[in-house]
Design an enzyme around this catalytic site. Structure first.
Site, PDB file in Angstrom:
ATOM      1  N   ILE A 126      31.083  51.529  92.811  1.00 59.10           N
ATOM      2  CA  ILE A 126      31.789  50.484  93.561  1.00 59.10           C
ATOM      3  C   ILE A 126      32.811  51.250  94.388  1.00 59.10           C
ATOM      4  O   ILE A 126      33.802  51.755  93.867  1.00 59.10           O
ATOM      5  CB  ILE A 126      32.437  49.444  92.623  1.00 59.10           C
ATOM      6  CG1 ILE A 126      31.327  48.736  91.855  1.00 59.10           C
ATOM      7  CG2 ILE A 126      33.301  48.470  93.434  1.00 59.10           C
ATOM      8  CD1 ILE A 126      31.758  47.603  90.969  1.00 59.10           C
ATOM      9  N   PRO A 127      32.534  51.390  95.691  1.00 60.71           N
ATOM     10  CA  PRO A 127      33.180  52.417  96.528  1.00 60.71           C
ATOM     11  C   PRO A 127      34.615  52.140  96.951  1.00 60.71           C
ATOM     12  O   PRO A 127      34.911  51.961  98.131  1.00 60.71           O
ATOM     13  CB  PRO A 127      32.244  52.495  97.729  1.00 60.71           C
ATOM     14  CG  PRO A 127      31.706  51.105  97.848  1.00 60.71           C
ATOM     15  CD  PRO A 127      31.545  50.624  96.437  1.00 60.71           C
ATOM     16  N   CYS A 128      35.538  52.200  96.007  1.00 63.05           N
ATOM     17  CA  CYS A 128      36.957  52.026  96.351  1.00 63.05           C
ATOM     18  C   CYS A 128      37.463  53.186  97.211  1.00 63.05           C
ATOM     19  O   CYS A 128      38.487  53.050  97.884  1.00 63.05           O
ATOM     20  CB  CYS A 128      37.799  51.832  95.102  1.00 63.05           C
ATOM     21  SG  CYS A 128      37.582  53.072  93.835  1.00 63.05           S
ATOM     22  N   HIS A 129      36.740  54.309  97.219  1.00 60.73           N
ATOM     23  CA  HIS A 129      37.164  55.438  98.053  1.00 60.73           C
ATOM     24  C   HIS A 129      37.063  55.115  99.544  1.00 60.73           C
ATOM     25  O   HIS A 129      37.673  55.792 100.363  1.00 60.73           O
ATOM     26  CB  HIS A 129      36.339  56.694  97.726  1.00 60.73           C
ATOM     27  CG  HIS A 129      34.882  56.557  97.983  1.00 60.73           C
ATOM     28  ND1 HIS A 129      34.014  55.990  97.064  1.00 60.73           N
ATOM     29  CD2 HIS A 129      34.112  56.898  99.055  1.00 60.73           C
ATOM     30  CE1 HIS A 129      32.785  56.011  97.552  1.00 60.73           C
ATOM     31  NE2 HIS A 129      32.831  56.560  98.761  1.00 60.73           N
TER      32      HIS A 129
END
Length: 163
Positions: A126-129
């Site tokens: 889950i690409p919080c970056h």
């Protein structure tokens, strides 16, 4: 619960599985060791964990842009909305905290978006970056790991400013 370790370009990733779904990705040894002892984790390459490592390998080698894994994390309804919005950010693109707040229909929740990002137990998957400051600067990742965030953004070709 089971775990495996994947040696990524950003360091060792500890991937945890429970009941056939991935529930957490951890970066740090100390919190992992504490969790391992408290939760009685067993090291085992289950089919789900093998697939997670395979997909991470493809991602870090530029051959995968979307993960297709069974994922589950628990949070408040607000956090779950944020995580869903994060999951909708395409590979190679970024959003600001304000963009995510708008996407979930809560434009004044910019600071709360940051806290929900911090509670994301499934980073990379889950690409919080992909969430950066409005001035394109790096902001916290997994706490203070902006060096890891920089590697992930560079991998995806996402421009950013390092302060």
């Amino acid at each position: 619960m089971y775990y495996t370790v994947y040696n990524a370009p950003i360091g060792e990733l500890y991937i945890l599985e429970k009941d056939g779904v991935i529930i957490e990705v951890m970066f740090d040894d100390e919190p992992f060791i504490a969790k391992k002892q408290a939760a009685n984790l067993k090291k085992e390459d289950t089919s789900v964990l093998r697939e997670a490592k395979k997909q991470l390998h493809e991602y870090f080698h530029g051959d995968r842009q979307v993960f297709d894994l069974p994922l589950k994390q628990s949070g408040t309804s607000f956090q779950e909305q944020v995580w869903e919005a994060l999951s909708a950010i395409p590979y190679g693109e970024s959003r600001t905290y304000a963009d995510i707040a708008e996407a979930i229909g809560n434009p004044k929740a910019v600071r709360a978006i940051g806290q929900a990002n911090r509670r994301n137990a499934l980073p990379i998957f889950i690409p919080c970056h992909r969430v950066i400051g409005k001035d394109r600067s790096l902001t916290g990742y997994a706490g203070t790991k902006t060096d890891m965030k920089a590697v992930l953004l560079e991998l995806e070709g996402i421009p950013f400013v390092q302060k």
